[in-house]
Design a protein around this motif. Structure first.
Motif, PDB file in Angstrom:
ATOM      1  N   GLY A  76       0.774  -1.231   0.000  1.00 31.47           N
ATOM      2  CA  GLY A  76       0.000   0.000   0.000  1.00 31.47           C
ATOM      3  C   GLY A  76       0.808   1.284   0.000  1.00 31.47           C
ATOM      4  O   GLY A  76       0.302   2.336  -0.372  1.00 31.47           O
ATOM      5  N   ASN A  77       2.076   1.224   0.426  1.00 27.63           N
ATOM      6  CA  ASN A  77       2.916   2.422   0.480  1.00 27.63           C
ATOM      7  C   ASN A  77       4.078   2.384  -0.502  1.00 27.63           C
ATOM      8  O   ASN A  77       5.001   3.198  -0.383  1.00 27.63           O
ATOM      9  CB  ASN A  77       3.489   2.606   1.894  1.00 27.63           C
ATOM     10  N   VAL A  78       4.057   1.459  -1.439  1.00 27.17           N
ATOM     11  CA  VAL A  78       5.186   1.361  -2.367  1.00 27.17           C
ATOM     12  C   VAL A  78       5.399   2.680  -3.103  1.00 27.17           C
ATOM     13  O   VAL A  78       6.518   3.219  -3.156  1.00 27.17           O
ATOM     14  CB  VAL A  78       4.989   0.216  -3.377  1.00 27.17           C
ATOM     15  N   ALA A  79       4.333   3.231  -3.673  1.00 29.25           N
ATOM     16  CA  ALA A  79       4.472   4.458  -4.466  1.00 29.25           C
ATOM     17  C   ALA A  79       5.013   5.598  -3.615  1.00 29.25           C
ATOM     18  O   ALA A  79       5.918   6.334  -4.044  1.00 29.25           O
ATOM     19  CB  ALA A  79       3.136   4.832  -5.093  1.00 29.25           C
ATOM     20  N   ALA A  80       4.487   5.773  -2.405  1.00 33.27           N
ATOM     21  CA  ALA A  80       4.915   6.871  -1.545  1.00 33.27           C
ATOM     22  C   ALA A  80       6.371   6.720  -1.134  1.00 33.27           C
ATOM     23  O   ALA A  80       7.152   7.685  -1.188  1.00 33.27           O
ATOM     24  CB  ALA A  80       4.020   6.946  -0.312  1.00 33.27           C
ATOM     25  N   LEU A  81       6.751   5.514  -0.715  1.00 30.82           N
ATOM     26  CA  LEU A  81       8.126   5.311  -0.271  1.00 30.82           C
ATOM     27  C   LEU A  81       9.105   5.378  -1.443  1.00 30.82           C
ATOM     28  O   LEU A  81      10.230   5.872  -1.287  1.00 30.82           O
ATOM     29  CB  LEU A  81       8.253   3.978   0.466  1.00 30.82           C
ATOM     30  N   GLN A  82       8.672   4.891  -2.581  1.00 26.48           N
ATOM     31  CA  GLN A  82       9.520   4.974  -3.769  1.00 26.48           C
ATOM     32  C   GLN A  82       9.795   6.438  -4.124  1.00 26.48           C
ATOM     33  O   GLN A  82      10.932   6.820  -4.443  1.00 26.48           O
ATOM     34  CB  GLN A  82       8.829   4.253  -4.927  1.00 26.48           C
ATOM     35  N   ALA A  83       8.753   7.261  -4.042  1.00 22.67           N
ATOM     36  CA  ALA A  83       8.921   8.677  -4.374  1.00 22.67           C
ATOM     37  C   ALA A  83       9.843   9.388  -3.394  1.00 22.67           C
ATOM     38  O   ALA A  83      10.617  10.280  -3.777  1.00 22.67           O
ATOM     39  CB  ALA A  83       7.555   9.358  -4.395  1.00 22.67           C
ATOM     40  N   GLN A  84       9.789   8.998  -2.127  1.00 18.22           N
ATOM     41  CA  GLN A  84      10.577   9.700  -1.110  1.00 18.22           C
ATOM     42  C   GLN A  84      11.999   9.172  -0.967  1.00 18.22           C
ATOM     43  O   GLN A  84      12.854   9.872  -0.415  1.00 18.22           O
ATOM     44  CB  GLN A  84       9.851   9.618   0.236  1.00 18.22           C
ATOM     45  N   THR A  85      12.246   7.966  -1.445  1.00 15.74           N
ATOM     46  CA  THR A  85      13.570   7.369  -1.272  1.00 15.74           C
ATOM     47  C   THR A  85      14.335   7.191  -2.576  1.00 15.74           C
ATOM     48  O   THR A  85      15.561   7.132  -2.567  1.00 15.74           O
ATOM     49  CB  THR A  85      13.465   5.993  -0.600  1.00 15.74           C
ATOM     50  N   GLY A  86      13.617   7.039  -3.687  1.00 15.65           N
ATOM     51  CA  GLY A  86      14.273   6.711  -4.944  1.00 15.65           C
ATOM     52  C   GLY A  86      14.785   5.287  -5.007  1.00 15.65           C
ATOM     53  O   GLY A  86      15.599   4.943  -5.871  1.00 15.65           O
ATOM     54  N   ALA A  87      14.303   4.440  -4.101  1.00 20.99           N
ATOM     55  CA  ALA A  87      14.796   3.074  -4.006  1.00 20.99           C
ATOM     56  C   ALA A  87      14.342   2.214  -5.188  1.00 20.99           C
ATOM     57  O   ALA A  87      13.329   2.477  -5.841  1.00 20.99           O
ATOM     58  CB  ALA A  87      14.307   2.440  -2.705  1.00 20.99           C
ATOM     59  N   THR A  88      15.093   1.149  -5.435  1.00 22.10           N
ATOM     60  CA  THR A  88      14.732   0.126  -6.417  1.00 22.10           C
ATOM     61  C   THR A  88      13.716  -0.822  -5.785  1.00 22.10           C
ATOM     62  O   THR A  88      13.935  -1.333  -4.682  1.00 22.10           O
ATOM     63  CB  THR A  88      15.974  -0.673  -6.839  1.00 22.10           C
ATOM     64  N   VAL A  89      12.604  -1.063  -6.465  1.00 17.43           N
ATOM     65  CA  VAL A  89      11.542  -1.932  -5.958  1.00 17.43           C
ATOM     66  C   VAL A  89      11.652  -3.300  -6.626  1.00 17.43           C
ATOM     67  O   VAL A  89      11.742  -3.409  -7.850  1.00 17.43           O
ATOM     68  CB  VAL A  89      10.152  -1.324  -6.214  1.00 17.43           C
ATOM     69  N   TRP A  90      11.613  -4.346  -5.790  1.00 21.38           N
ATOM     70  CA  TRP A  90      11.759  -5.735  -6.238  1.00 21.38           C
ATOM     71  C   TRP A  90      10.477  -6.510  -5.941  1.00 21.38           C
ATOM     72  O   TRP A  90       9.931  -6.413  -4.839  1.00 21.38           O
ATOM     73  CB  TRP A  90      12.903  -6.423  -5.509  1.00 21.38           C
ATOM     74  N   MET A  91      10.009  -7.314  -6.918  1.00 16.40           N
ATOM     75  CA  MET A  91       8.843  -8.183  -6.720  1.00 16.40           C
ATOM     76  C   MET A  91       8.895  -9.354  -7.685  1.00 16.40           C
ATOM     77  O   MET A  91       9.630  -9.343  -8.681  1.00 16.40           O
ATOM     78  CB  MET A  91       7.532  -7.417  -6.975  1.00 16.40           C
ATOM     79  N   HIS A  92       8.062 -10.352  -7.406  1.00 21.92           N
ATOM     80  CA  HIS A  92       7.814 -11.444  -8.350  1.00 21.92           C
ATOM     81  C   HIS A  92       6.916 -10.912  -9.470  1.00 21.92           C
ATOM     82  O   HIS A  92       5.999 -10.131  -9.217  1.00 21.92           O
ATOM     83  CB  HIS A  92       7.125 -12.605  -7.635  1.00 21.92           C
ATOM     84  N   PRO A  93       7.140 -11.334 -10.717  1.00 28.15           N
ATOM     85  CA  PRO A  93       6.364 -10.765 -11.832  1.00 28.15           C
ATOM     86  C   PRO A  93       4.857 -10.972 -11.724  1.00 28.15           C
ATOM     87  O   PRO A  93       4.083 -10.119 -12.183  1.00 28.15           O
ATOM     88  CB  PRO A  93       6.945 -11.466 -13.070  1.00 28.15           C
TER      89      PRO A  93
END
Length: 241
Positions: A76-93
């Motif tokens: 639920g917070n992937v988009a928000a945390l990605q925007a604030q950290t610039g981190a690389t997001v990893w998941m199963h396809p």
């Protein structure tokens, strides 16, 4: 503000509230960077970053966000945390495509057996959103691959609760992340409240039980740091088929 709990050197568990329950977010702290495992329910991004600040770390130190599956309490917070950290997001396809679409649940999801699970699933369907802010997934990983964090985290595909759910094995610290393949509720290990495929879930639990580990982390419920392997193997003996 919830405070993170130290599990093993460099690993912290943060327990955040969700409607009628709680969910865990994990921090792996290295000398120069941070990895976050799962992100919590929507609008809890500030709480995640506040906990990180409590540990003396900052958003720009977050290099990786690993999302175990697409359900709203984990993604639920992937988009928000990605925007604030610039981190690389990893998941199963299989679940990454749902996070990219902001879809919190598959139509094939049903309640696990038992009256409590049926009631909890009914309440969740009524009160929890079925969508969240879409997010970009940068890296796709499948069973047996490694994520270059803390001497490598091995990806374990754990379908059943969600088709693209992954667990993680941190061999150097003997830590196993079970995601929602099993819950720690009260004083016992239990099935997750919802599932997509009971047979696949049972197979996932048995795969986890074959690992050698000292600490067992869950998406829901406190991590086990004593007799964890014994507890999971005992639970697995009662999980069919």
């Amino acid at each position: 503000m919830p405070t993170p709990r130290l599990l093993v050197p460099g690993l912290y568990e943060l327990t955040l509230p969700i409607p009628f329950s709680s969910v865990n977010v994990f921090f792996i702290l290295m000398a120069s960077h941070v990895t976050i495992i799962d992100t919590g329910y929507p609008d809890q991004g500030a709480g995640v970053l506040a906990a990180l600040n409590f540990l003396g770390r900052y958003p720009k130190q977050v290099q990786h966000i690993i999302v175990t599956h697409h359900h709203i309490d984990h993604a639920g917070n992937v988009a928000a945390l990605q925007a604030q950290t610039g981190a690389t997001v990893w998941m199963h396809p299989l679940d990454a495509e749902l996070v990219a679409a902001g879809q919190a649940i598959r139509p094939t999801t049903v309640s696990s057996p038992g009256w409590f699970n049926r009631v909890a699933f009914g309440v969740a369907k009524r009160f929890m959103p079925s969508t969240f802010s879409p997010a970009r997934v940068d890296r796709l990983v499948t069973d047996g691959e490694t994520i270059p964090v803390a001497g490598d985290l091995e990806v374990i595909h754990l379908p059943g609760h969600s088709a693209g759910q992954i667990g993680l094995y941190w061999s150097s610290q003997q830590v196993l992340f079970a995601a929602d393949a099993v819950m720690h509720r009260g004083k016992s290990l239990q099935q997750p409240i919802v599932l997509e495929d009971a047979t696949a879930l049972a197979h996932s639990v048995h795969r986890l039980a074959q690992r050698q580990f000292a600490t067992l982390c869950f998406g829901h419920g406190p991590a086990l740091t004593e007799n964890a392997a014994v507890a999971l193997r005992r639970y697995a003996t009662n999980v069919g088929p």
